[in-house]
Scaffold this motif. Structure first.
Motif, PDB file in Angstrom:
ATOM      1  N   ARG A  50       3.891   0.925   2.483  1.00 24.80           N
ATOM      2  CA  ARG A  50       3.787  -0.131   3.355  1.00 24.80           C
ATOM      3  C   ARG A  50       3.954  -1.617   3.368  1.00 24.80           C
ATOM      4  O   ARG A  50       3.233  -1.908   2.212  1.00 24.80           O
ATOM      5  CB  ARG A  50       2.576   0.027   4.398  1.00 24.80           C
TER       6      ARG A  50
ATOM      7  N   ASN B 106       6.001  10.469   1.122  1.00 26.35           N
ATOM      8  CA  ASN B 106       5.371   9.234   0.775  1.00 26.35           C
ATOM      9  C   ASN B 106       5.943   8.094   0.886  1.00 26.35           C
ATOM     10  O   ASN B 106       7.459   7.876   1.014  1.00 26.35           O
ATOM     11  CB  ASN B 106       5.287   9.388  -0.980  1.00 26.35           C
TER      12      ASN B 106
ATOM     13  N   LEU C  14       0.807  -1.227   0.003  1.00 27.97           N
ATOM     14  CA  LEU C  14       0.028  -0.019  -0.019  1.00 27.97           C
ATOM     15  C   LEU C  14       0.916   1.409  -0.099  1.00 27.97           C
ATOM     16  O   LEU C  14       1.756   1.501   0.818  1.00 27.97           O
ATOM     17  CB  LEU C  14      -0.693  -0.002   1.027  1.00 27.97           C
ATOM     18  N   SER C  15       0.569   1.992  -1.103  1.00 31.90           N
ATOM     19  CA  SER C  15       1.400   3.484  -1.102  1.00 31.90           C
ATOM     20  C   SER C  15       0.266   4.483  -0.131  1.00 31.90           C
ATOM     21  O   SER C  15      -0.670   4.477  -0.221  1.00 31.90           O
ATOM     22  CB  SER C  15       1.211   3.925  -2.327  1.00 31.90           C
ATOM     23  N   TYR C  16       1.032   5.469   0.816  1.00 32.38           N
ATOM     24  CA  TYR C  16       0.186   6.225   1.685  1.00 32.38           C
ATOM     25  C   TYR C  16       1.195   7.557   1.627  1.00 32.38           C
ATOM     26  O   TYR C  16       2.392   7.484   1.594  1.00 32.38           O
ATOM     27  CB  TYR C  16      -0.140   5.653   2.885  1.00 32.38           C
ATOM     28  N   PHE C  17       0.761   8.391   2.157  1.00 28.27           N
ATOM     29  CA  PHE C  17       1.334   9.599   2.825  1.00 28.27           C
ATOM     30  C   PHE C  17       1.676   9.774   4.426  1.00 28.27           C
ATOM     31  O   PHE C  17       0.520   9.747   4.951  1.00 28.27           O
ATOM     32  CB  PHE C  17       0.862  11.053   2.368  1.00 28.27           C
ATOM     33  N   ASP C  18       2.800   9.701   4.738  1.00 30.82           N
ATOM     34  CA  ASP C  18       2.987   9.493   6.125  1.00 30.82           C
ATOM     35  C   ASP C  18       3.160  10.954   6.823  1.00 30.82           C
ATOM     36  O   ASP C  18       3.892  11.646   6.432  1.00 30.82           O
ATOM     37  CB  ASP C  18       4.391   8.809   6.422  1.00 30.82           C
ATOM     38  N   ARG C  19       2.092  11.272   7.808  1.00 40.06           N
ATOM     39  CA  ARG C  19       2.043  12.483   8.135  1.00 40.06           C
ATOM     40  C   ARG C  19       2.980  12.989   9.192  1.00 40.06           C
ATOM     41  O   ARG C  19       3.394  14.209   9.070  1.00 40.06           O
ATOM     42  CB  ARG C  19       0.571  12.693   8.740  1.00 40.06           C
TER      43      ARG C  19
END
Length: 199
Positions: A20, A17, A7-12
């Motif tokens: 996971r 970017n 899964l690609s996501y934006f780490d706040r």
């Protein structure tokens, strides 16, 4: 072959970017951003070519390889040998040179209840160090065994790894994830130092 697509996501928290990687998965890239995972008894290897700045991470639950080579799962990245080979091959396909590979390895904690006789984490740790030694891949850093789950971020652009040790509580999500993963398997047929961060 991997179980599902990472899964690609934006780490706040890190404001980057990230991709996971879960048990049975791997990912390699030549880009800014990170590859992340959370480990209990599983092990992850971060491989890096410092010249091309191509890096990758895997996440495997079972050391060695499938007992039945004819099984449809025999080439799955859930098994240590295959997890290492598919990661190496993917990085080479991206342009990396395996002769330059260096590694950092993590995980292998004793977090699974009911596995006192078979220490999955210790077997995973022993396997990965043996594999890298036989392949002539230098291990620059390691954080293995113990009783704490770990959260990792690996940055292929720099080779840096950020590691956070997590407290383990009864019914911890890492325990639940790994126990569910093991139950699912049983039901199927067939460059630099490690930086500890506190946020």
């Amino acid at each position: 072959m991997q179980d599902t697509v990472p899964l690609s996501y934006f780490d706040r928290d890190l404001r980057i970017n990230s991709v996971r990687v879960l048990p049975g998965q791997y990912h390699a890239m030549q880009a800014e951003g990170s590859i992340s995972t959370v480990l209990g008894s599983c092990v992850s290897t971060c491989l890096w070519d410092p010249v091309c700045r191509i890096g990758g991470m895997n996440h495997f639950m079972l050391p060695g390889e499938a007992a039945e080579p004819s099984s449809p799962w025999a080439l799955s990245a859930r098994f240590g040998v295959n997890a290492m080979e598919v990661l190496i091959n993917t990085m080479v396909h991206l342009g990396a040179d395996r002769r330059r590979f260096v590694a950092k390895v993590f995980g292998g904690a004793r977090v699974l209840q009911g596995f006192e006789r078979l220490d999955v984490g210790a077997r995973n740790s022993e396997f990965v160090l043996s594999f890298l030694r036989e392949e002539g891949i230098e291990v620059l850093a390691q954080d293995l065994l113990g009783e704490c789950p770990r959260k990792l971020h690996f940055f292929p652009a720099t080779g840096k790894v950020q590691l956070k040790r997590l407290s383990l509580r009864q019914g911890d999500p890492v325990q639940r994830q790994e126990q569910a993963y093991l139950q699912g398997l049983a039901g199927q047929r067939g460059g630099g130092e490690v930086e500890i961060f506190s946020k």
